[in-house]
Design an enzyme around this catalytic site. Structure first.
Site, PDB file in Angstrom:
ATOM      1  N   ASN A 115       0.832  -1.200   0.000  1.00 56.17           N
ATOM      2  CA  ASN A 115       0.000   0.000   0.000  1.00 56.17           C
ATOM      3  C   ASN A 115       0.868   1.251   0.000  1.00 56.17           C
ATOM      4  O   ASN A 115       1.979   1.251   0.523  1.00 56.17           O
ATOM      5  CB  ASN A 115      -0.937  -0.008   1.208  1.00 56.17           C
ATOM      6  CG  ASN A 115      -1.905  -1.167   1.145  1.00 56.17           C
ATOM      7  OD1 ASN A 115      -2.039  -1.785   0.093  1.00 56.17           O
ATOM      8  ND2 ASN A 115      -2.559  -1.460   2.244  1.00 56.17           N
ATOM      9  N   HIS A 132       5.982  -0.671  -2.772  1.00 52.29           N
ATOM     10  CA  HIS A 132       5.494   0.109  -3.914  1.00 52.29           C
ATOM     11  C   HIS A 132       5.512   1.614  -3.651  1.00 52.29           C
ATOM     12  O   HIS A 132       4.869   2.377  -4.358  1.00 52.29           O
ATOM     13  CB  HIS A 132       4.090  -0.367  -4.316  1.00 52.29           C
ATOM     14  CG  HIS A 132       4.087  -1.782  -4.807  1.00 52.29           C
ATOM     15  ND1 HIS A 132       2.988  -2.589  -4.778  1.00 52.29           N
ATOM     16  CD2 HIS A 132       5.079  -2.531  -5.342  1.00 52.29           C
ATOM     17  CE1 HIS A 132       3.300  -3.793  -5.273  1.00 52.29           C
ATOM     18  NE2 HIS A 132       4.560  -3.773  -5.610  1.00 52.29           N
ATOM     19  N   CYS A 140      14.362  10.285  -5.710  1.00 53.10           N
ATOM     20  CA  CYS A 140      15.284  10.653  -6.787  1.00 53.10           C
ATOM     21  C   CYS A 140      15.567   9.431  -7.644  1.00 53.10           C
ATOM     22  O   CYS A 140      15.922   8.368  -7.132  1.00 53.10           O
ATOM     23  CB  CYS A 140      16.582  11.215  -6.207  1.00 53.10           C
ATOM     24  SG  CYS A 140      17.829  11.481  -7.481  1.00 53.10           S
ATOM     25  N   CYS A 143      19.789   8.907  -7.281  1.00 52.82           N
ATOM     26  CA  CYS A 143      20.463   8.436  -6.056  1.00 52.82           C
ATOM     27  C   CYS A 143      19.505   7.742  -5.100  1.00 52.82           C
ATOM     28  O   CYS A 143      19.941   7.177  -4.097  1.00 52.82           O
ATOM     29  CB  CYS A 143      21.185   9.587  -5.364  1.00 52.82           C
ATOM     30  SG  CYS A 143      20.075  10.741  -4.510  1.00 52.82           S
ATOM     31  N   GLY A 201      -4.913  -9.247   3.046  1.00 51.63           N
ATOM     32  CA  GLY A 201      -5.585  -8.398   2.055  1.00 51.63           C
ATOM     33  C   GLY A 201      -4.834  -8.193   0.764  1.00 51.63           C
ATOM     34  O   GLY A 201      -4.902  -7.111   0.179  1.00 51.63           O
ATOM     35  N   SER A 203      -4.134  -9.831  -3.204  1.00 50.57           N
ATOM     36  CA  SER A 203      -4.546 -10.826  -4.188  1.00 50.57           C
ATOM     37  C   SER A 203      -3.375 -11.740  -4.540  1.00 50.57           C
ATOM     38  O   SER A 203      -3.552 -12.752  -5.198  1.00 50.57           O
ATOM     39  CB  SER A 203      -5.070 -10.135  -5.451  1.00 50.57           C
ATOM     40  OG  SER A 203      -4.067  -9.283  -5.967  1.00 50.57           O
ATOM     41  N   ASN A 227      -8.075 -12.952   4.253  1.00 49.35           N
ATOM     42  CA  ASN A 227      -8.650 -12.443   3.001  1.00 49.35           C
ATOM     43  C   ASN A 227     -10.035 -13.063   2.833  1.00 49.35           C
ATOM     44  O   ASN A 227     -10.170 -14.271   2.952  1.00 49.35           O
ATOM     45  CB  ASN A 227      -7.734 -12.839   1.816  1.00 49.35           C
ATOM     46  CG  ASN A 227      -8.015 -12.042   0.561  1.00 49.35           C
ATOM     47  OD1 ASN A 227      -9.184 -11.837   0.209  1.00 49.35           O
ATOM     48  ND2 ASN A 227      -6.976 -11.618  -0.119  1.00 49.35           N
TER      49      ASN A 227
HETATM   50  P1  NAD Z   1      -5.453  -6.058  -4.950  1.00 49.04           P
HETATM   51  O1  NAD Z   1      -6.333  -4.910  -5.213  1.00 49.04           O
HETATM   52  O2  NAD Z   1      -4.850  -6.793  -6.088  1.00 49.04           O
HETATM   53  O3  NAD Z   1      -6.232  -7.164  -4.069  1.00 49.04           O
HETATM   54  C1  NAD Z   1      -6.944  -6.822  -2.923  1.00 49.04           C
HETATM   55  C2  NAD Z   1      -7.190  -8.074  -2.119  1.00 49.04           C
HETATM   56  O4  NAD Z   1      -7.791  -7.690  -0.891  1.00 49.04           O
HETATM   57  C3  NAD Z   1      -8.168  -9.068  -2.795  1.00 49.04           C
HETATM   58  O5  NAD Z   1      -7.600 -10.358  -2.720  1.00 49.04           O
HETATM   59  C4  NAD Z   1      -9.427  -8.960  -1.929  1.00 49.04           C
HETATM   60  O6  NAD Z   1     -10.098 -10.198  -1.821  1.00 49.04           O
HETATM   61  C5  NAD Z   1      -8.855  -8.561  -0.593  1.00 49.04           C
HETATM   62  N1  NAD Z   1      -9.770  -7.811   0.280  1.00 49.04           N
HETATM   63  C6  NAD Z   1     -10.777  -6.966  -0.075  1.00 49.04           C
HETATM   64  N2  NAD Z   1     -11.330  -6.423   1.023  1.00 49.04           N
HETATM   65  C7  NAD Z   1     -10.654  -6.918   2.087  1.00 49.04           C
HETATM   66  C8  NAD Z   1     -10.748  -6.708   3.487  1.00 49.04           C
HETATM   67  N3  NAD Z   1     -11.640  -5.868   4.011  1.00 49.04           N
HETATM   68  N4  NAD Z   1      -9.882  -7.367   4.302  1.00 49.04           N
HETATM   69  C9  NAD Z   1      -8.959  -8.220   3.782  1.00 49.04           C
HETATM   70  N5  NAD Z   1      -8.817  -8.436   2.465  1.00 49.04           N
HETATM   71  C10 NAD Z   1      -9.649  -7.800   1.627  1.00 49.04           C
HETATM   72  O7  NAD Z   1      -4.350  -5.530  -3.958  1.00 49.04           O
HETATM   73  P2  NAD Z   1      -2.821  -5.837  -3.855  1.00 49.04           P
HETATM   74  O8  NAD Z   1      -2.626  -7.298  -3.756  1.00 49.04           O
HETATM   75  O9  NAD Z   1      -2.329  -4.965  -2.766  1.00 49.04           O
HETATM   76  O10 NAD Z   1      -2.182  -5.324  -5.240  1.00 49.04           O
HETATM   77  C11 NAD Z   1      -2.563  -4.103  -5.867  1.00 49.04           C
HETATM   78  C12 NAD Z   1      -1.481  -3.014  -6.002  1.00 49.04           C
HETATM   79  O11 NAD Z   1      -2.116  -1.764  -6.146  1.00 49.04           O
HETATM   80  C13 NAD Z   1      -0.658  -2.893  -4.768  1.00 49.04           C
HETATM   81  O12 NAD Z   1       0.577  -3.325  -5.092  1.00 49.04           O
HETATM   82  C14 NAD Z   1      -0.649  -1.413  -4.408  1.00 49.04           C
HETATM   83  O13 NAD Z   1       0.567  -0.812  -4.773  1.00 49.04           O
HETATM   84  C15 NAD Z   1      -1.712  -0.771  -5.213  1.00 49.04           C
HETATM   85  N6  NAD Z   1      -2.885  -0.340  -4.416  1.00 49.04           N
HETATM   86  C16 NAD Z   1      -2.687   0.332  -3.249  1.00 49.04           C
HETATM   87  C17 NAD Z   1      -3.784   0.727  -2.499  1.00 49.04           C
HETATM   88  C18 NAD Z   1      -3.538   1.434  -1.192  1.00 49.04           C
HETATM   89  O14 NAD Z   1      -2.472   2.007  -0.986  1.00 49.04           O
HETATM   90  N7  NAD Z   1      -4.484   1.411  -0.252  1.00 49.04           N
HETATM   91  C19 NAD Z   1      -5.083   0.461  -2.945  1.00 49.04           C
HETATM   92  C20 NAD Z   1      -5.249  -0.223  -4.175  1.00 49.04           C
HETATM   93  C21 NAD Z   1      -4.132  -0.612  -4.895  1.00 49.04           C
HETATM   94 ZN    ZN Z   2      19.519  12.350  -6.057  1.00 45.64          ZN
END
Ligand code: NAD
Ligand code: ZN
Length: 263
Positions: A115, A132, A140, A143, A201, A203, A227
């Protein structure tokens, strides 16, 4: 979802495994922040599940023309404006707070989060690797130094690194962009150190993040998955909790220290 008894058994088993562990590490995904009002990408309620996947050319655009990329990013016309607004409006939920509690109790050594929303920090967690990046930082491209986005002057684009003059970019890792080396190194270090992996949480389809629990599992490290939906890691997990993070993490804390999981 589980029958009520099955869920409470899974929570009990997770709490017992956490109590036995010496260095528990968590891999966190967008699902943890879903209950803070930030949509996930995948899963039943995910924005991509509903609308389809967007095109991923941000990294290419940045490399071709960093100034134009910044112009787009600050003009609020970008595809992700609504998503970013949801992040800006969000506050940590009971799941984030329970993870901070587990760390304070000495029961969770490190969080590897996918996240970008800064909610772990706001909930009080300290040992975090943001694989991420973080939406509120810049990095930067030469660096690797990071700074707060707020403190960067945007009157001349692209903004330049005060340390080395390299191009600054939002710290958020775009599709196609390599994971920052310092973050990746820490993830592999934590994967090698851990004796329990909590997968919350996610995928578990975005690499390399999804690989850390698999590597640990090969060494015999037990996995706990939280999940509501099945993932590619479900079959490897020794405990599967089919409930939301905001429901199950405080329940685990409550099993470990009665009275503590209710805040
Ligand atoms: P994803 O969106 O691919 O998957 C989300 C997962 O969470 C699913 O498997 C779903 O079943 C599960 N889920 C939904 N509600 C839930 C709950 N209340 N409790 C527990 N699990 C729950 O997410 P990902 O695997 O993190 O990959 C997506 C990429 O997108 C990440 O790498 C991230 O960088 C970015 N992203 C970030 C945010 C954030 O910062 N909050 C939000 C969306 C996407
Ligand atoms: Zn720099």
């Amino acid at each position: 979802m589980h029958e009520p008894d099955e869920l409470s058994n899974a929570i009990e088993a997770a709490a017992a495994a956490i109590a036995r562990s010496g260095h528990a590490v968590a891999l966190v995904g967008a699902g943890l922040s879903a209950e803070s009002g930030i949509p996930t990408f995948r899963g039943g309620e995910g924005i991509w599940t509903k609308l389809g996947e967007p095109t991923f050319d941000g990294w290419e655009l940045f490399n071709q023309d960093p100034a134009a990329w910044w112009q787009e990013a600050i003009s609020f016309k970008q595809e992700f404006a609504e998503f970013n607004r949801a992040i800006d409006d969000a506050t940590p939920n009971a799941g984030h707070r329970a993870m901070a509690d587990l760390e304070a109790m000495g029961r969770l050594a490190h969080i590897i989060t996918q996240n970008i929303d800064n909610l772990h920090q706001r909930a009080g967690s300290r040992h975090i690797t943001e694989i991420h990046g973080n939406r509120y930082l810049v990095r930067c491209m030469s660096c690797g130094a990071r700074d707060r986005l707020e403190s960067v002057r945007l009157d001349r684009l692209p903004p330049l690194c005060p340390e080395c003059g390299g191009f600054l970019k939002n710290d958020t890792v775009m599709f196609g962009e390599p994971i920052p080396e310092d973050a990746l190194r820490e993830c592999y270090r934590q994967t090698a150190l851990c004796d329990l992996f909590l997968v919350v949480g996610t995928s578990a389809v975005v690499y390399p993040a999804a690989e850390f629990p698999v590597i640990a599992c090969r060494r015999g490290v037990p996995l706990i998955e939280i999940n509501p939906e099945e993932t590619p890691l479900s079959g490897l997990a020794s405990v599967v909790i089919r409930a939301t993070a905001g429901q199950s993490l405080p329940a685990i804390v409550e099993r470990l220290v009665p009275g503590r999981g209710r805040r």
